[in-house]
Each structure stands twice: as C-alpha cells, then as structure tokens.
Design a protein around this motif. Structure first.
Motif, PDB file in Angstrom:
ATOM      1  N   ALA A   2      11.656 -11.132   7.347  1.00  0.00           N
ATOM      2  CA  ALA A   2      10.787 -11.230   6.182  1.00  0.00           C
ATOM      3  C   ALA A   2       9.408 -10.693   6.512  1.00  0.00           C
ATOM      4  CB  ALA A   2      10.694 -12.675   5.719  1.00  0.00           C
ATOM      5  N   VAL A   3       8.822 -10.036   5.524  1.00  0.00           N
ATOM      6  CA  VAL A   3       7.493  -9.450   5.648  1.00  0.00           C
ATOM      7  C   VAL A   3       6.627 -10.052   4.547  1.00  0.00           C
ATOM      8  CG1 VAL A   3       6.199  -7.286   5.493  1.00  0.00           C
ATOM      9  CG2 VAL A   3       8.423  -7.313   6.600  1.00  0.00           C
ATOM     10  N   GLU A   4       5.370 -10.317   4.861  1.00  0.00           N
ATOM     11  CA  GLU A   4       4.433 -10.829   3.866  1.00  0.00           C
ATOM     12  C   GLU A   4       3.992  -9.699   2.949  1.00  0.00           C
ATOM     13  OE1 GLU A   4      -0.118 -12.482   3.682  1.00  0.00           O
ATOM     14  OE2 GLU A   4       1.093 -13.025   5.419  1.00  0.00           O
ATOM     15  N   VAL A   5       4.103  -9.934   1.647  1.00  0.00           N
ATOM     16  CA  VAL A   5       3.668  -8.961   0.649  1.00  0.00           C
ATOM     17  C   VAL A   5       2.585  -9.622  -0.198  1.00  0.00           C
ATOM     18  CG1 VAL A   5       4.355  -7.494  -1.281  1.00  0.00           C
ATOM     19  CG2 VAL A   5       5.964  -7.905   0.594  1.00  0.00           C
ATOM     20  N   ARG A   6       1.405  -9.026  -0.200  1.00  0.00           N
ATOM     21  CA  ARG A   6       0.289  -9.535  -0.995  1.00  0.00           C
ATOM     22  C   ARG A   6       0.224  -8.761  -2.306  1.00  0.00           C
ATOM     23  NH1 ARG A   6      -4.204  -9.643   3.866  1.00  0.00           N
ATOM     24  NH2 ARG A   6      -3.150 -11.284   5.077  1.00  0.00           N
ATOM     25  N   VAL A   7       0.043  -9.499  -3.406  1.00  0.00           N
ATOM     26  CA  VAL A   7      -0.014  -8.864  -4.721  1.00  0.00           C
ATOM     27  C   VAL A   7      -1.262  -9.327  -5.468  1.00  0.00           C
ATOM     28  CG1 VAL A   7       2.486  -8.547  -4.918  1.00  0.00           C
ATOM     29  CG2 VAL A   7       1.477 -10.649  -5.743  1.00  0.00           C
ATOM     30  N   THR A   8      -1.738  -8.471  -6.356  1.00  0.00           N
ATOM     31  CA  THR A   8      -2.910  -8.801  -7.158  1.00  0.00           C
ATOM     32  C   THR A   8      -2.475  -9.516  -8.437  1.00  0.00           C
ATOM     33  OG1 THR A   8      -2.831  -6.648  -8.230  1.00  0.00           O
ATOM     34  CG2 THR A   8      -4.230  -6.836  -6.276  1.00  0.00           C
ATOM     35  N   ALA A   9      -3.453  -9.907  -9.234  1.00  0.00           N
ATOM     36  CA  ALA A   9      -3.200 -10.702 -10.436  1.00  0.00           C
ATOM     37  C   ALA A   9      -2.191 -10.059 -11.377  1.00  0.00           C
ATOM     38  CB  ALA A   9      -4.516 -10.965 -11.167  1.00  0.00           C
ATOM     39  N   VAL A  10      -2.226  -8.753 -11.514  1.00  0.00           N
ATOM     40  CA  VAL A  10      -1.295  -8.058 -12.405  1.00  0.00           C
ATOM     41  C   VAL A  10       0.150  -8.343 -11.990  1.00  0.00           C
ATOM     42  CG1 VAL A  10      -0.528  -5.773 -13.170  1.00  0.00           C
ATOM     43  CG2 VAL A  10      -2.968  -6.256 -12.939  1.00  0.00           C
ATOM     44  N   LEU A  11       0.418  -8.280 -10.703  1.00  0.00           N
ATOM     45  CA  LEU A  11       1.775  -8.503 -10.202  1.00  0.00           C
ATOM     46  C   LEU A  11       2.094  -9.979  -9.998  1.00  0.00           C
ATOM     47  CD1 LEU A  11       1.981  -5.544  -7.692  1.00  0.00           C
ATOM     48  CD2 LEU A  11       3.102  -5.733  -9.913  1.00  0.00           C
ATOM     49  N   GLN A  12       1.081 -10.806  -9.884  1.00  0.00           N
ATOM     50  CA  GLN A  12       1.317 -12.238  -9.714  1.00  0.00           C
ATOM     51  C   GLN A  12       2.079 -12.812 -10.903  1.00  0.00           C
ATOM     52  OE1 GLN A  12      -2.427 -14.133  -8.796  1.00  0.00           O
ATOM     53  NE2 GLN A  12      -2.717 -12.840  -6.992  1.00  0.00           N
ATOM     54  N   ARG A  13       1.869 -12.248 -12.080  1.00  0.00           N
ATOM     55  CA  ARG A  13       2.613 -12.716 -13.258  1.00  0.00           C
ATOM     56  C   ARG A  13       4.107 -12.491 -13.088  1.00  0.00           C
ATOM     57  NH1 ARG A  13      -1.366  -9.754 -17.339  1.00  0.00           N
ATOM     58  NH2 ARG A  13      -0.414  -8.085 -16.172  1.00  0.00           N
ATOM     59  N   GLN A  71       5.180   7.354   2.995  1.00  0.00           N
ATOM     60  CA  GLN A  71       5.298   6.929   1.605  1.00  0.00           C
ATOM     61  C   GLN A  71       6.324   5.808   1.479  1.00  0.00           C
ATOM     62  OE1 GLN A  71       5.130  10.148  -1.206  1.00  0.00           O
ATOM     63  NE2 GLN A  71       4.113  11.445   0.285  1.00  0.00           N
ATOM     64  N   LEU A  72       7.277   5.905   0.561  1.00  0.00           N
ATOM     65  CA  LEU A  72       8.240   4.830   0.356  1.00  0.00           C
ATOM     66  C   LEU A  72       9.194   4.673   1.533  1.00  0.00           C
ATOM     67  CD1 LEU A  72       9.078   5.315  -3.436  1.00  0.00           C
ATOM     68  CD2 LEU A  72       7.551   3.612  -2.396  1.00  0.00           C
ATOM     69  N   ASN A  73       9.276   5.682   2.393  1.00  0.00           N
ATOM     70  CA  ASN A  73      10.127   5.613   3.584  1.00  0.00           C
ATOM     71  C   ASN A  73       9.408   5.020   4.792  1.00  0.00           C
ATOM     72  OD1 ASN A  73      12.432   6.752   2.345  1.00  0.00           O
ATOM     73  ND2 ASN A  73      11.511   8.776   2.549  1.00  0.00           N
ATOM     74  N   THR A  74       8.179   4.542   4.597  1.00  0.00           N
ATOM     75  CA  THR A  74       7.413   3.938   5.682  1.00  0.00           C
ATOM     76  C   THR A  74       8.163   2.723   6.217  1.00  0.00           C
ATOM     77  OG1 THR A  74       5.312   4.691   4.747  1.00  0.00           O
ATOM     78  CG2 THR A  74       5.211   2.832   6.271  1.00  0.00           C
ATOM     79  N   ALA A  75       8.393   2.704   7.527  1.00  0.00           N
ATOM     80  CA  ALA A  75       9.092   1.590   8.160  1.00  0.00           C
ATOM     81  C   ALA A  75       8.213   0.347   8.179  1.00  0.00           C
ATOM     82  CB  ALA A  75       9.486   1.966   9.587  1.00  0.00           C
ATOM     83  N   VAL A  76       8.848  -0.800   8.050  1.00  0.00           N
ATOM     84  CA  VAL A  76       8.142  -2.077   8.165  1.00  0.00           C
ATOM     85  C   VAL A  76       8.849  -2.919   9.220  1.00  0.00           C
ATOM     86  CG1 VAL A  76       7.214  -2.077   5.833  1.00  0.00           C
ATOM     87  CG2 VAL A  76       9.443  -3.080   6.239  1.00  0.00           C
ATOM     88  N   ALA A  77       8.076  -3.802   9.850  1.00  0.00           N
ATOM     89  CA  ALA A  77       8.614  -4.656  10.907  1.00  0.00           C
ATOM     90  C   ALA A  77       8.026  -6.049  10.764  1.00  0.00           C
ATOM     91  CB  ALA A  77       8.262  -4.064  12.271  1.00  0.00           C
ATOM     92  N   ALA A  78       8.636  -6.984  11.443  1.00  0.00           N
ATOM     93  CA  ALA A  78       8.141  -8.359  11.436  1.00  0.00           C
ATOM     94  C   ALA A  78       6.665  -8.369  11.818  1.00  0.00           C
ATOM     95  CB  ALA A  78       8.953  -9.208  12.402  1.00  0.00           C
TER      96      ALA A  78
END
Length: 93
Positions: A2-13, A71-78
């Motif tokens: 799991a990765v932490e994803v931070r979202v702003t008010a627009v996406l919080q809804r 871009q969208l292919n950017t790798a993510v890790a723990a």
C-alpha cells in the motif's frame, strides 16, 4: 504494498472526505486503477476519456511531478507518497 495517496478537497468528496487514502499498484496507473475500484468515479476526475492525465491535474511522487518522470508508468514502491492535485480555478474579478 500500500502507498499513501494524498488528495485535495475536490477529490476528498470522491473518497469519502479523507485527506489521505491507501492504494496499491506498481505504477501510478495501477494506483489509479485501484483507487477507481475502491472509489468509483475517481479516475474520471484525473484522466481524460482517452486515459491520459488531464492537463489541469498534477500528480507528484515524493514531491516530483510525474510528467518529468515516466508519467502514468512511473513506478511506485512502499514508502512513496503520491499527491494528486487538481488545479483550482476562481478568484475575484
């Protein structure tokens, strides 16, 4: 992983009011797919009908703009922190 994803008010809804959510995926695209599965309608807020990032949405991996990575292919890790920031419009005339 799991990765932490931070979202702003627009996406919080879309995510039930949370400022951060957990998502899984090996890439940004994978995270967005996972977020869509958990929060239907999420992807339409950040991607065009063609599946490309809206030009007014910025996604950062550990404070680096993914447009300058893979871009969208950017790798993510723990341990990575992903921030999704739709541009805000408005102001006074």
């Amino acid at each position: 992983m799991a990765v932490e994803v931070r979202v702003t008010a627009v996406l919080q809804r879309v995510v039930g009011g949370a400022k951060t959510v957990q998502a899984e995926g090996a890439t940004i695209q994978g995270l967005l797919d996972n977020l869509e599965a958990n929060y239907p309608g999420f992807k339409e807020q950040v991607l065009s009908a063609e599946g490309t990032l809206h030009r007014f949405v910025n996604i950062y991996k550990n404070d680096e703009d993914i447009r300058y990575l893979e871009q969208l292919n950017t790798a993510v890790a723990a341990g990575d922190v992903i921030s999704i920031l739709p541009a805000l419009a408005g102001g006074s005339h």
